[in-house]
Design an enzyme around this catalytic site. Structure first.
Site, PDB file in Angstrom:
ATOM      1  N   ARG A   1       0.844  -1.186   0.000  1.00  0.00           N
ATOM      2  CA  ARG A   1       0.000   0.000   0.000  1.00  0.00           C
ATOM      3  C   ARG A   1       0.888   1.247   0.000  1.00  0.00           C
ATOM      4  O   ARG A   1       1.926   1.300   0.660  1.00  0.00           O
ATOM      5  CB  ARG A   1      -0.928   0.011   1.226  1.00  0.00           C
ATOM      6  CG  ARG A   1      -2.068  -0.986   1.142  1.00  0.00           C
ATOM      7  CD  ARG A   1      -3.069  -0.616   0.055  1.00  0.00           C
ATOM      8  NE  ARG A   1      -4.199  -1.548  -0.038  1.00  0.00           N
ATOM      9  CZ  ARG A   1      -4.242  -2.599  -0.848  1.00  0.00           C
ATOM     10  NH1 ARG A   1      -3.198  -2.868  -1.629  1.00  0.00           N
ATOM     11  NH2 ARG A   1      -5.309  -3.374  -0.870  1.00  0.00           N
TER      12      ARG A   1
ATOM     13  N   GLU B   1      -4.496   7.316  -5.160  1.00  0.00           N
ATOM     14  CA  GLU B   1      -4.640   6.642  -6.462  1.00  0.00           C
ATOM     15  C   GLU B   1      -6.010   6.936  -7.050  1.00  0.00           C
ATOM     16  O   GLU B   1      -6.993   6.978  -6.297  1.00  0.00           O
ATOM     17  CB  GLU B   1      -4.429   5.132  -6.296  1.00  0.00           C
ATOM     18  CG  GLU B   1      -3.033   4.784  -5.859  1.00  0.00           C
ATOM     19  CD  GLU B   1      -2.859   3.308  -5.513  1.00  0.00           C
ATOM     20  OE1 GLU B   1      -1.712   2.864  -5.387  1.00  0.00           O
ATOM     21  OE2 GLU B   1      -3.887   2.611  -5.347  1.00  0.00           O
TER      22      GLU B   1
ATOM     23  N   HIS C   1      -0.339   0.275  -9.920  1.00  0.00           N
ATOM     24  CA  HIS C   1      -1.124  -0.590  -9.026  1.00  0.00           C
ATOM     25  C   HIS C   1      -1.768  -1.747  -9.796  1.00  0.00           C
ATOM     26  O   HIS C   1      -2.978  -2.008  -9.671  1.00  0.00           O
ATOM     27  CB  HIS C   1      -2.201   0.202  -8.286  1.00  0.00           C
ATOM     28  CG  HIS C   1      -2.680  -0.503  -7.045  1.00  0.00           C
ATOM     29  ND1 HIS C   1      -3.146   0.159  -5.943  1.00  0.00           N
ATOM     30  CD2 HIS C   1      -2.782  -1.825  -6.735  1.00  0.00           C
ATOM     31  CE1 HIS C   1      -3.507  -0.703  -5.004  1.00  0.00           C
ATOM     32  NE2 HIS C   1      -3.294  -1.925  -5.474  1.00  0.00           N
TER      33      HIS C   1
END
Length: 315
Positions: A232, A261, A282
C-alpha cells in the site's frame, strides 16, 4: 436476486459468467458516489472493488443483504454501518499471490539489473554502435547472497520469501516495528532494515504502518539497498523517498502503489528524474489468471451466502 457490479472496469475484460448464473447481473464500468443509491436501490448484492460505500449510502438501500468486495482490503466500506444494518460484507483473499510475487521480482530484476535502461538503449541504437559485443554501461547486481528483508510475513510475504530463497538470497523476516518482543525466526525491525540489501514490503496499511518508511527510517538503509513496495502506498512517505533518492541514501526504489490513487500530477515521485525509481500503476495483482480467480471467488461467496454456508466474511 439482483447483483450490481459497480466498477466492472477493474476486472478488465475477464468473463463475468460465474456471476451471471447466480441471478440478474447489472454492471457499470465505474460509479461516482452520487449515483450509487440510484443504481443499487433494488440490489440484493453489491460487488465493489474500490467504489466507496458509506453509511449514508447504506441507509438508503433497504433491500441490500450482501456487499462483496472484489479485493482483500475493505477500507472502502463503512463496516460499522453495515453491521448495524445487518448487511453482510465479505472480501476475497489469496487470489493474487502468484501475480504479486511475479510483479515483485519483475520490479526487483529491472531495478538491480538496470534492464529498463538497457532496453531503452537497444531501442535508441546504443547496442548497434557498440565497439564490443555487449553493453556494460550500468551496474548489474545479483539477488543471490543478498540480505532480503521482508516487511509483513503473511501469505504474500511467505511466498516472496520462498522465491527469494530460490534465488539464493538470505531472507530476513522483520518483526513489527513497535513489538515488545521478537518472535522466533524474526529480526527486530531496525536491525532488519539496517542489514538489508533488498527490502520488500507486504504488510497492510494501518495506524502502525502509515509512513513507516519515513525520513528517519530511510536514513538508516544501506546506500546500496533497494526498496520494493507492492503493498500500500501510504506505507512509504513519498516526499521522504524522493529526498532519500536525491541524497543517495538508497540505491533505488520500485513502487506499484501510491498514497493517493489514481496517481496525482503533483505527487513528488513524478518530479524525480533519476533512473533508479520505477513506478507501475497498481497492477501487480492484475494478471488474467488472478482476476479469473477473483471473479470465481466472488461468485462462490455469493453462492455460499445464499445457501447459508461459510464465506470469507468481514462483517
Amino acid at each position: 436476486m439482483k447483483i450490481v457490479l459497480l466498477d466492472a472496469k477493474t476486472l478488465a475484460n475477464n468473463s463475468l459468467l460465474p456471476l451471471t448464473v447466480l441471478g440478474e447481473l447489472v454492471t457499470y464500468q465505474n460509479t461516482p458516489l452520487e449515483q450509487i443509491i440510484t443504481r443499487c436501490i433494488d440490489a440484493d448484492v453489491i460487488v465493489s472493488n474500490k467504489v466507496v460505500i458509506n453509511s449514508k449510502v447504506l441507509a438508503s438501500l433497504p433491500k441490500l443483504k450482501l456487499i462483496c468486495v472484489a479485493a482483500t482490503g475493505t477500507n472502502n466500506i463503512d463496516l460499522r454501518a453495515a453491521k448495524k444494518q445487518g448487511i453482510a460484507v465479505c472480501n476475497v483473499a489469496g487470489y493474487s499471490t502468484s501475480a504479486v510475487v511475479q510483479h515483485t521480482f519483475t520490479l526487483l530484476g529491472n531495478l538491480m539489473g538496470n534492464m529498463h535502461r538497457y532496453i531503452a538503449d537497444c531501442k535508441n541504437g546504443q547496442w548497434q554502435s557498440s565497439d564490443i559485443f555487449c553493453r556494460l554501461d550500468y551496474p548489474i547486481k545479483e539477488i543471490a547472497a543478498k540480505n532480503f528483508a521482508i516487511i509483513g510475513y503473511g501469505t504474500l510475504g511467505k511466498a516472496v520469501a520462498n522465491v527469494a530463497q530460490a534465488f539464493g538470497a538470505h531472507v530476513i523476516i522483520a518483526e513489527r516495528p513497535n513489538a515488545r518482543s521478537i518472535r522466533a525466526g524474526r529480526v527486530a525491525f531496525k536491525d532488519a532494515i539496517k542489514s538489508a540489501d533488498i527490502i520488500s514490503i507486504h504488510c497492510p496499511l494501518n495506524d502502525e504502518t502509515k509512513d513507516l518508511f519515513n525520513a528517519s527510517v530511510l536514513a538508516q538503509l544501506k546506500p546500496s539497498a533497494v526498496l520494493i513496495n507492492t503493498a500500500r502506498g501510504g506505507i512509504v512517505n513519498e516526499l521522504a523517498l524522493v529526498s532519500a533518492l536525491n541524497e543517495q541514501q538508497l540505491a533505488g526504489a520500485a513502487l506499484d502503489v501510491l498514497s493517493i490513487e489514481p496517481a496525482q500530477k503533483n505527487n513528488p515521485l513524478f518530479e524525480y528524474s533519476g533512473h533508479n525509481l520505477l513506478l507501475t500503476p497498481h497492477n501487480a495483482w492484475a494478471a488474467e489468471e488472478s482476476i479469473d480467480r477473483l471473479i470465481h471467488s466472488l461468485a462462490n461467496n455469493i453462492k455460499c451466502f445464499l445457501n447459508g454456508e461459510h464465506i470469507n466474511r468481514v462483517v
